[in-house]
Design a protein around this motif. Sequence first.
Motif, short mmCIF file in Angstrom:
data_model
loop_
_atom_site.label_atom_id
_atom_site.label_comp_id
_atom_site.label_asym_id
_atom_site.label_seq_id
_atom_site.Cartn_x
_atom_site.Cartn_y
_atom_site.Cartn_z
N GLN A 34 -3.07 1.35 15.06
CA GLN A 34 -3.05 1.67 13.88
C GLN A 34 -2.83 3.24 13.71
O GLN A 34 -2.03 3.52 12.64
N GLN A 35 -3.43 3.95 14.40
CA GLN A 35 -3.06 5.49 14.61
C GLN A 35 -1.61 5.71 14.63
O GLN A 35 -1.09 6.58 13.97
N LYS A 50 4.41 7.81 8.48
CA LYS A 50 4.05 8.80 7.37
C LYS A 50 4.89 9.11 6.50
O LYS A 50 4.67 9.84 5.50
N ARG A 59 -10.40 1.99 5.59
CA ARG A 59 -9.02 2.13 4.87
C ARG A 59 -9.35 2.92 3.46
O ARG A 59 -8.31 3.34 3.05
N ALA A 100 1.82 5.88 1.23
CA ALA A 100 0.77 5.51 2.08
C ALA A 100 0.14 4.42 1.53
O ALA A 100 -0.20 3.47 2.08
N TYR A 146 8.68 -0.67 10.20
CA TYR A 146 7.30 -1.17 10.59
C TYR A 146 7.47 -1.93 11.87
O TYR A 146 6.82 -1.90 12.97
N VAL A 186 2.20 1.67 3.36
CA VAL A 186 1.96 1.46 4.59
C VAL A 186 0.87 0.74 4.73
O VAL A 186 0.44 0.00 5.69
N ALA A 187 -0.54 0.92 3.61
CA ALA A 187 -1.53 0.31 3.96
C ALA A 187 -1.59 -1.28 3.86
O ALA A 187 -2.28 -1.94 4.35
N VAL A 215 -0.22 -2.15 7.45
CA VAL A 215 -0.89 -1.95 8.56
C VAL A 215 -2.23 -2.49 8.57
O VAL A 215 -3.15 -1.84 7.71
N LEU A 219 1.00 3.46 14.27
CA LEU A 219 1.63 3.18 13.09
C LEU A 219 1.81 3.93 11.97
O LEU A 219 2.73 4.34 11.39
N ARG A 220 0.63 4.32 11.58
CA ARG A 220 0.46 5.28 10.54
C ARG A 220 1.21 6.73 10.64
O ARG A 220 1.79 7.27 9.60
N TYR A 221 0.95 7.21 11.87
CA TYR A 221 1.71 8.40 12.28
C TYR A 221 3.27 8.07 12.13
O TYR A 221 4.11 9.30 11.61
#
Length: 204
Positions: free
Chosen positions: A183-184, A191, A52, A195, A137, A198-199, A202, A186-188
């Motif tokens: 996780q990948q 985006k 993270r 950041a 989200y 989002v952190a 997620v 959701l972050r994509y």
Amino acid sequence: MPTYANDSTMKRYYQTLDDSGLFQRMQHDDPQAFEEIYTRYFLKLSNTAFKRLQDREMTEEIVQELFVNLWLKRHRLPELKNPESYLQTLLRNAVIDWFRAQARQDGFAAEMLAQPDRQIINATEQHILYTDLQQAYESTVGQLPEKCRQVYALHQKGQSVAEIADQLQIAPKTVESHLLKAQQTLRYLLKEYSAVAVALLVSF
């Protein structure tokens, strides 16, 4: 507890104890039990935090502080059915606190205080942005494949990889794979948002 012939024998004894036994001994002021907990989980928690933070110095500082607080607060710990899950929750909260501190240092709060005439406007804008992010989200989580969504939802509730694997009758490695994919994804898909924001949503 039996009398031990030497330190290596004592060390092996503590290595045979399960996590619950170690935590109980630690709560009764046993430093060797604490040392064994530290040995078991320092690297695992550090690896999780680094995914993270992407900052090894900050990762080490956060995890070290977690263990220091664990020892200092050992007499006030709740009854723990799953010590590993408890440690992961402590870590997650510590990482979230770090991201929040970073956000404050980035000047968001300072700017609002420096411009009192825009305080209400800024607060409204931030509320709208957060609401948009929360909706995006939730929508994105809903787009995950069914099994992936199940795994992620259980993990968000604080269940460990082992607990999820047992409940869904799948291998722990499969659980880890679903979590990584979630996780990948959701972050994509999120985006375009901050950041830091989002952190906070997620989970790892």
